[in-house]
Write an enzyme that holds these catalytic residues in place. Sequence first.
Site, PDB file in Angstrom:
ATOM      1  N   VAL A 107       0.856  -1.182   0.000  1.00 16.94           N
ATOM      2  CA  VAL A 107       0.000   0.000   0.000  1.00 16.94           C
ATOM      3  C   VAL A 107       0.896   1.237   0.000  1.00 16.94           C
ATOM      4  CG1 VAL A 107      -1.758   1.238   1.315  1.00 16.94           C
ATOM      5  CG2 VAL A 107      -1.660  -1.253   1.425  1.00 16.94           C
ATOM      6  N   LYS A 108       0.586   2.188  -0.849  1.00 19.24           N
ATOM      7  CA  LYS A 108       1.333   3.459  -0.904  1.00 19.24           C
ATOM      8  C   LYS A 108       2.838   3.243  -1.136  1.00 19.24           C
ATOM      9  CE  LYS A 108      -1.745   6.564  -0.510  1.00 19.24           C
ATOM     10  NZ  LYS A 108      -1.921   7.372  -1.697  1.00 19.24           N
ATOM     11  N   GLY A 162       3.984   3.449  -4.099  1.00 20.68           N
ATOM     12  CA  GLY A 162       4.281   4.217  -5.302  1.00 20.68           C
ATOM     13  C   GLY A 162       4.172   3.393  -6.572  1.00 20.68           C
ATOM     14  N   LYS A 163       3.623   2.147  -6.433  1.00 19.97           N
ATOM     15  CA  LYS A 163       3.557   1.267  -7.607  1.00 19.97           C
ATOM     16  C   LYS A 163       2.678   1.818  -8.726  1.00 19.97           C
ATOM     17  CE  LYS A 163       0.212  -1.774  -5.274  1.00 19.97           C
ATOM     18  NZ  LYS A 163      -0.181  -0.672  -4.353  1.00 19.97           N
ATOM     19  N   THR A 198     -10.455  -1.158 -11.805  1.00 21.63           N
ATOM     20  CA  THR A 198     -11.249  -2.296 -11.315  1.00 21.63           C
ATOM     21  C   THR A 198     -12.008  -1.988 -10.026  1.00 21.63           C
ATOM     22  OG1 THR A 198      -9.371  -3.139 -10.066  1.00 21.63           O
ATOM     23  CG2 THR A 198      -9.642  -3.979 -12.307  1.00 21.63           C
ATOM     24  N   HIS A 250      -6.029   9.180  -7.727  1.00 21.24           N
ATOM     25  CA  HIS A 250      -5.498   8.492  -8.903  1.00 21.24           C
ATOM     26  C   HIS A 250      -6.031   9.117 -10.192  1.00 21.24           C
ATOM     27  CE1 HIS A 250      -3.499   4.757  -7.333  1.00 21.24           C
ATOM     28  NE2 HIS A 250      -4.064   5.215  -6.247  1.00 21.24           N
ATOM     29  N   ARG A 297      -4.163  10.867 -13.520  1.00 21.88           N
ATOM     30  CA  ARG A 297      -4.233  10.316 -14.876  1.00 21.88           C
ATOM     31  C   ARG A 297      -4.566  11.371 -15.921  1.00 21.88           C
ATOM     32  NH1 ARG A 297      -7.384   6.354 -12.508  1.00 21.88           N
ATOM     33  NH2 ARG A 297      -9.268   7.044 -13.569  1.00 21.88           N
TER      34      ARG A 297
END
Lengths: 165, 165, 165
Positions: free
Chosen positions: A9-10, A12-13, A35, A50, A54
């Site tokens: 989690v978090k 940075g992936k 999803t 997010h 984008r």
Amino acid sequence: MKTLFIGGVKSGKSRLAEDYVLQRCGNEKPYYLATTEFFDDEMKARVAVHQQRRQDSFITIEEPVKLLATLQDLDRPVLVECVSMWLNNALYHQIPESDILQELDAVLQLPVELILIHNEVGLGVIPDNRLARQFIDLSGKAAQLMGRHCDRVFFCSAGLKLQMK
Amino acid sequence: MKTLFIGGVKSGKSRLAEDYVLQRCGNEKPYYLATTEFFDDEMKARVAVHQQRRQDSFITIEEPVKLLATLQDLDRPVLVECVSMWLNNALYHQIPESDILQELDAVLQLPVELILIHNEVGLGVIPDNRLARQFIDLSGKAAQLMGRHCDRVFFCSAGLKLQMK
Amino acid sequence: MKTLFIGGVKSGKSRLAEDYVLQRCGNEKPYYLATTEFFDDEMKARVAVHQQRRQDSFITIEEPVKLLATLQDLDRPVLVECVSMWLNNALYHQIPESDILQELDAVLQLPVELILIHNEVGLGVIPDNRLARQFIDLSGKAAQLMGRHCDRVFFCSAGLKLQMK
């Protein structure tokens, strides 16, 4: 070509995967397969961050469950954000584990270029909660399947990536 | 020069960071900034082990909250043990998340050499507890900030380090 | 020669370690030391999957507690599956932590080739449960001990391994 970004989690992936796919695509606009089902306000807030990032770089598709059906019609690189949430949704909709893994296997055979984001959740202490253990198991099996089929695998922490494959 | 050692509980990150800073400093005695507030006996016992190991190699400073104010006056390498505990203390003292991250960002711009120790806590299953989730998020954001600004980043497990940057 | 495979639940570390030991042994059949005590049906099912995979490639020995006594008589490579479960069993049988670590240290000095599998459990959020914290600590200390004595250490995720040493 299939690429996996796995991390906590978090870690940075998401950002690492987005940068990676945009760099690979050049002028071509990639797809972004979200999803997430919007379960609660906390999740909504997380998704909003997010989305803002984008902006106009991706063509966004929202599909919480039908991964194979959605991906098989696409002919440009797709960032799948994220496989963990899809597993979670599939369990919620009571799809049997073997069917879930079979669908993921089929997804990984598609000709389309995939960039997959997945949470590593197995590096903490094993929880008391049986459902949590079931999820950890399914998540790890899915990760192994992706690790086998992907051409490149990156382990992420602190916003950085380590190439495992 | 900024260096981050990130890893799990008992991953050996403290010892690895101590060895690293002592090797870099040669005859110069580095600072050791301890951020722990002594909440309970279990924590006290854990800290005592660390103190015994440090012996006379470091000049110890104890400061649980005011990281920037403490670090900006120092002119020799500082080992910060650890950032996670400072985040925890800051949350406990109800400092808003944005202020915490802004202070960390300012710390990372200081000219002083920093060797930062941080717990990776995001690789287990996501906990039910909302406060725990908030901490995981803040911890990950702080890790990404450090990952971006640090010149070297080491991921630690089993008393060993993998260089990520 | 001592080798450690460390990773999370369902990280693929067992399969990676099995492949590794079989490759190293050639025609010689290695030992497989299973440390699991069969506590419940969930555990039994998990073990059955491992057994099926091992088939006839290994000589299986089952010993949940007496690691040193069992290993010191063996003269061919031994895959220990897994150290975490042995720690768990030893705690369950109320063996003091210092004795457990001393036994592990002695095991690591044996001349026999060992391939050790261990769960990394310290990368999640620190649990409320005191026993869980005790286990995480012991597990990490054991991992550091193995990391120090092993010639090769592999960190596993998504069915892949990263060499740390």
